[in-house]
Write a protein that holds these residues in place. Structure first.
Motif, mmCIF file in Angstrom:
data_model
loop_
_atom_site.group_PDB
_atom_site.id
_atom_site.type_symbol
_atom_site.label_atom_id
_atom_site.label_comp_id
_atom_site.label_asym_id
_atom_site.label_seq_id
_atom_site.Cartn_x
_atom_site.Cartn_y
_atom_site.Cartn_z
ATOM 1 N N TRP A 106 48.919 73.075 71.121
ATOM 2 C CA TRP A 106 48.680 73.898 70.167
ATOM 3 C C TRP A 106 47.920 73.212 68.931
ATOM 4 O O TRP A 106 48.458 72.864 68.045
ATOM 5 N N ARG A 135 52.663 81.582 66.530
ATOM 6 C CA ARG A 135 52.869 81.233 67.831
ATOM 7 C C ARG A 135 54.505 81.115 68.390
ATOM 8 O O ARG A 135 54.820 81.577 69.328
ATOM 9 N N THR A 154 52.990 78.597 81.647
ATOM 10 C CA THR A 154 51.582 79.634 81.476
ATOM 11 C C THR A 154 51.680 80.193 80.268
ATOM 12 O O THR A 154 50.620 80.431 79.520
ATOM 13 N N ARG A 157 51.109 77.847 77.205
ATOM 14 C CA ARG A 157 49.652 77.533 77.023
ATOM 15 C C ARG A 157 48.875 78.733 76.540
ATOM 16 O O ARG A 157 47.839 78.369 75.872
ATOM 17 N N LYS A 158 49.132 79.802 77.114
ATOM 18 C CA LYS A 158 48.472 80.848 76.678
ATOM 19 C C LYS A 158 48.570 81.232 74.930
ATOM 20 O O LYS A 158 47.523 81.434 74.105
ATOM 21 N N ALA A 160 48.215 78.686 72.919
ATOM 22 C CA ALA A 160 47.467 78.171 72.251
ATOM 23 C C ALA A 160 46.336 78.725 71.991
ATOM 24 O O ALA A 160 45.311 78.398 71.311
ATOM 25 N N THR A 161 45.791 79.794 72.667
ATOM 26 C CA THR A 161 44.521 80.525 72.649
ATOM 27 C C THR A 161 44.466 81.374 71.072
ATOM 28 O O THR A 161 43.373 81.869 70.943
ATOM 29 N N LEU A 162 45.677 81.502 70.564
ATOM 30 C CA LEU A 162 45.576 82.397 69.366
ATOM 31 C C LEU A 162 45.071 81.581 68.258
ATOM 32 O O LEU A 162 45.095 80.272 68.192
ATOM 33 N N GLY A 163 44.320 82.258 67.326
ATOM 34 C CA GLY A 163 43.808 81.651 66.332
ATOM 35 C C GLY A 163 44.833 80.720 65.576
ATOM 36 O O GLY A 163 45.851 81.274 65.325
ATOM 37 N N SER A 164 44.404 79.508 64.948
ATOM 38 C CA SER A 164 45.218 79.047 64.025
ATOM 39 C C SER A 164 45.129 79.371 62.715
ATOM 40 O O SER A 164 45.846 79.153 61.965
#
Length: 164
Positions: A106, A135, A154, A157-158, A160-164
């Motif tokens: 992340w 997250r 899975t 790891r998904k 991690a695709t959220l905006g920081s």
């Protein structure tokens, strides 16, 4: 319900990983125990990270920069999740973690590198904290006790695709 142990890793274990530890440990779901460590710990916690952690209700006496080796030995608590929060730590050769925890990266920008006055620096730390909180909250909403290892990996790891 057993708590899930999350280990947040960063190179120096002074800012982002410290915030992850405090957020997980103080999360209102009560599902997590947060830990943090670094590959080359800096020896001290960034004062802005410490300030935010204490504001969350995390005990000041638990705030310390530590090596990830502390969590790789047989006496360490078994980790359920290992999360790297800086690109350097994500690319390093990590220890072999007992129990085969789910892992993810992340990534967040290093708030300690932000230049400017204290208000600008605090804002950078707050933004990282807010991204980690989002997250961790989404992780808490997953049916963790009903997911198999592959699904946990899975889903982690998904996030991690959220905006920081």
């Amino acid at each position: 319900m057993k708590p899930y142990h999350l280990l947040f890793l960063c190179t120096h274990n002074s800012a982002r990983s410290i915030l992850g530890e405090a957020l997980a440990s103080t999360h209102p779901s009560g599902k997590f125990v947060g830990h943090s460590a670094g590959s080359t710990p800096g020896g001290k916690v960034n004062p802005f990270a410490a300030e935010l952690a204490i504001q969350m209700g995390y005990p000041a006496d638990k705030l310390r920069s530590k090596s990830w080796e502390e969590f790789a030995g047989p006496a360490a608590p078994a980790m359920d999740f290992i999360i790297t929060v800086c690109d350097n730590a994500a690319g390093e050769m990590c220890p072999i973690w007992p129990g085969k925890p789910a892992t993810a990266h992340w990534g967040f920008p290093d708030p300690s590198q932000v230049q400017g006055d204290d208000e600008i620096k605090r804002k950078a730390f707050y933004e990282v904290m807010a991204g980690l909180r989002r997250r961790i909250t989404l992780l808490a909403e997953l049916p963790l006790d009903r997911l198999d290892a592959l699904s946990l990996q899975t889903d982690l790891r998904k996030l991690a695709t959220l905006g920081s």
